[in-house]
Design a protein around this motif. Structure first.
Motif, mmCIF file in Angstrom:
data_model
loop_
_atom_site.group_PDB
_atom_site.id
_atom_site.type_symbol
_atom_site.label_atom_id
_atom_site.label_comp_id
_atom_site.label_asym_id
_atom_site.label_seq_id
_atom_site.Cartn_x
_atom_site.Cartn_y
_atom_site.Cartn_z
ATOM 1 N N ILE A 5 2.261 -2.722 -35.138
ATOM 2 C CA ILE A 5 1.093 -3.563 -35.334
ATOM 3 C C ILE A 5 -0.194 -2.758 -35.182
ATOM 4 O O ILE A 5 -1.192 -3.052 -35.809
ATOM 5 C CB ILE A 5 1.104 -4.750 -34.351
ATOM 6 N N ASN A 6 -0.152 -1.731 -34.329
ATOM 7 C CA ASN A 6 -1.385 -0.973 -34.106
ATOM 8 C C ASN A 6 -1.213 0.512 -34.432
ATOM 9 O O ASN A 6 -0.108 1.021 -34.521
ATOM 10 C CB ASN A 6 -1.881 -1.163 -32.670
ATOM 11 N N ASN A 7 -2.346 1.169 -34.612
ATOM 12 C CA ASN A 7 -2.404 2.606 -34.901
ATOM 13 C C ASN A 7 -3.064 3.380 -33.760
ATOM 14 O O ASN A 7 -3.674 4.418 -33.994
ATOM 15 C CB ASN A 7 -3.229 2.849 -36.176
ATOM 16 N N ILE A 8 -2.966 2.878 -32.560
ATOM 17 C CA ILE A 8 -3.654 3.512 -31.434
ATOM 18 C C ILE A 8 -3.188 4.949 -31.250
ATOM 19 O O ILE A 8 -4.009 5.865 -31.111
ATOM 20 C CB ILE A 8 -3.472 2.692 -30.136
ATOM 21 N N LYS A 9 -1.894 5.166 -31.269
ATOM 22 C CA LYS A 9 -1.346 6.510 -31.055
ATOM 23 C C LYS A 9 -1.901 7.494 -32.086
ATOM 24 O O LYS A 9 -2.343 8.593 -31.731
ATOM 25 C CB LYS A 9 0.183 6.473 -31.129
ATOM 26 N N GLU A 10 -1.873 7.090 -33.357
ATOM 27 C CA GLU A 10 -2.339 7.979 -34.424
ATOM 28 C C GLU A 10 -3.827 8.302 -34.264
ATOM 29 O O GLU A 10 -4.243 9.449 -34.423
ATOM 30 C CB GLU A 10 -2.093 7.333 -35.803
ATOM 31 N N GLU A 11 -4.624 7.296 -33.940
ATOM 32 C CA GLU A 11 -6.059 7.518 -33.784
ATOM 33 C C GLU A 11 -6.360 8.327 -32.527
ATOM 34 O O GLU A 11 -7.247 9.189 -32.536
ATOM 35 C CB GLU A 11 -6.815 6.178 -33.763
ATOM 36 N N LEU A 24 -7.609 5.618 -17.372
ATOM 37 C CA LEU A 24 -8.547 5.462 -16.249
ATOM 38 C C LEU A 24 -9.806 4.729 -16.689
ATOM 39 O O LEU A 24 -10.296 3.842 -15.989
ATOM 40 C CB LEU A 24 -8.909 6.823 -15.652
ATOM 41 N N TYR A 25 -10.348 5.099 -17.851
ATOM 42 C CA TYR A 25 -11.549 4.436 -18.348
ATOM 43 C C TYR A 25 -11.298 2.937 -18.543
ATOM 44 O O TYR A 25 -12.133 2.110 -18.180
ATOM 45 C CB TYR A 25 -12.028 5.066 -19.665
ATOM 46 N N LEU A 26 -10.150 2.596 -19.118
ATOM 47 C CA LEU A 26 -9.823 1.189 -19.379
ATOM 48 C C LEU A 26 -9.317 0.463 -18.140
ATOM 49 O O LEU A 26 -9.115 -0.743 -18.162
ATOM 50 C CB LEU A 26 -8.770 1.093 -20.484
ATOM 51 N N ASP A 27 -9.082 1.223 -17.060
ATOM 52 C CA ASP A 27 -8.555 0.682 -15.812
ATOM 53 C C ASP A 27 -7.184 0.032 -16.023
ATOM 54 O O ASP A 27 -6.919 -1.090 -15.607
ATOM 55 C CB ASP A 27 -9.527 -0.318 -15.183
ATOM 56 N N GLN A 42 1.007 -5.070 -27.004
ATOM 57 C CA GLN A 42 -0.252 -4.937 -27.722
ATOM 58 C C GLN A 42 -1.423 -5.195 -26.784
ATOM 59 O O GLN A 42 -1.355 -6.084 -25.933
ATOM 60 C CB GLN A 42 -0.305 -5.926 -28.892
ATOM 61 N N PRO A 43 -2.487 -4.423 -26.967
ATOM 62 C CA PRO A 43 -3.680 -4.654 -26.142
ATOM 63 C C PRO A 43 -4.430 -5.902 -26.615
ATOM 64 O O PRO A 43 -4.257 -6.354 -27.753
ATOM 65 C CB PRO A 43 -4.514 -3.400 -26.404
ATOM 66 N N SER A 44 -5.261 -6.426 -25.742
ATOM 67 C CA SER A 44 -6.117 -7.549 -26.123
ATOM 68 C C SER A 44 -7.151 -7.058 -27.138
ATOM 69 O O SER A 44 -7.375 -5.842 -27.291
ATOM 70 C CB SER A 44 -6.842 -8.103 -24.895
ATOM 71 N N LEU A 45 -7.778 -7.973 -27.816
ATOM 72 C CA LEU A 45 -8.834 -7.591 -28.760
ATOM 73 C C LEU A 45 -9.989 -6.902 -28.042
ATOM 74 O O LEU A 45 -10.609 -5.986 -28.593
ATOM 75 C CB LEU A 45 -9.321 -8.811 -29.539
ATOM 76 N N ASN A 46 -10.255 -7.312 -26.818
ATOM 77 C CA ASN A 46 -11.307 -6.640 -26.039
ATOM 78 C C ASN A 46 -10.948 -5.181 -25.770
ATOM 79 O O ASN A 46 -11.806 -4.300 -25.843
ATOM 80 C CB ASN A 46 -11.572 -7.370 -24.720
ATOM 81 N N LYS A 47 -9.667 -4.927 -25.448
ATOM 82 C CA LYS A 47 -9.231 -3.537 -25.217
ATOM 83 C C LYS A 47 -9.280 -2.740 -26.519
ATOM 84 O O LYS A 47 -9.659 -1.569 -26.521
ATOM 85 C CB LYS A 47 -7.829 -3.483 -24.612
ATOM 86 N N ASN A 59 -12.734 -0.767 -35.363
ATOM 87 C CA ASN A 59 -11.561 -1.431 -34.782
ATOM 88 C C ASN A 59 -10.448 -1.595 -35.808
ATOM 89 O O ASN A 59 -9.271 -1.570 -35.459
ATOM 90 C CB ASN A 59 -11.951 -2.793 -34.216
ATOM 91 N N THR A 60 -10.822 -1.748 -37.079
ATOM 92 C CA THR A 60 -9.808 -1.928 -38.122
ATOM 93 C C THR A 60 -8.920 -0.696 -38.263
ATOM 94 O O THR A 60 -7.802 -0.811 -38.761
ATOM 95 C CB THR A 60 -10.457 -2.263 -39.481
ATOM 96 N N ASN A 61 -9.379 0.470 -37.828
ATOM 97 C CA ASN A 61 -8.545 1.675 -37.846
ATOM 98 C C ASN A 61 -7.430 1.592 -36.811
ATOM 99 O O ASN A 61 -6.440 2.319 -36.910
ATOM 100 C CB ASN A 61 -9.366 2.931 -37.573
ATOM 101 N N LEU A 62 -7.612 0.737 -35.810
ATOM 102 C CA LEU A 62 -6.646 0.627 -34.714
ATOM 103 C C LEU A 62 -5.582 -0.440 -34.956
ATOM 104 O O LEU A 62 -4.602 -0.515 -34.228
ATOM 105 C CB LEU A 62 -7.374 0.323 -33.403
ATOM 106 N N ILE A 63 -5.800 -1.261 -35.979
ATOM 107 C CA ILE A 63 -4.884 -2.371 -36.252
ATOM 108 C C ILE A 63 -4.348 -2.232 -37.668
ATOM 109 O O ILE A 63 -5.105 -2.027 -38.606
ATOM 110 C CB ILE A 63 -5.599 -3.727 -36.102
ATOM 111 N N LEU A 64 -3.039 -2.319 -37.803
ATOM 112 C CA LEU A 64 -2.423 -2.241 -39.127
ATOM 113 C C LEU A 64 -2.703 -3.501 -39.923
ATOM 114 O O LEU A 64 -2.636 -4.611 -39.393
ATOM 115 C CB LEU A 64 -0.907 -2.125 -38.988
#
Length: 127
Positions: A5-11, A24-27, A42-47, A59-64
């Motif tokens: 669902i997300n592209n967090i790893k790739e980004e 640490l930044y995101l706590d 999956q992270p929240s939309l805020n994350k 943000n669209t780069n982080l979501i497929l």
């Protein structure tokens, strides 16, 4: 394997930022980021917004984007929902929690029936 669902790893891999620093930044725990990276959770939309802010990307780069064909599923589900209500099936049921206090929850039979309907509908439309 979890549905991607997300592209967090790739980004994240495109940047020099380490998972530990982002965590640490995101706590959150490092393992939380790993679960997001593997799409296990999956992270929240805020994350998502916080990650996009730090990586300085949209943000669209982080979501497929998942392409879907319109088959009328929402309308069919609404009709099934109304049909079930007309049969007298309750949307909510009362149960006792661990402290023996009564609370209202979604009727598991109603939920299951709607989910079964969607699964059957999708199979029929796939033929």
């Amino acid at each position: 394997m979890a549905k991607k669902i997300n592209n967090i790893k790739e980004e994240l891999n495109k940047s020099s930022l380490q998972v530990a620093a982002l965590a640490l930044y995101l706590d959150v725990e490092d393992t939380t980021i790993s679960k997001w990276n593997s799409n296990k959770y999956q992270p929240s939309l805020n994350k998502i917004d916080d990650i996009g802010d730090i990586l300085e990307i949209d943000n669209t780069n982080l979501i497929l984007s998942i392409k879907r064909e319109s088959t009328g599923l929402a309308d069919a589900l609404q009709k099934e929902y109304k049909r079930l209500l007309q049969t007298g099936m309750p949307k909510k049921v009362k149960v006792k929690d661990a402290k023996s206090e009564e609370k209202e929850i979604n009727n598991p039979e109603f939920v299951s029936t709607l989910r079964d309907f969607v699964e059957k509908y999708k199979k029929e439309k796939a033929k």
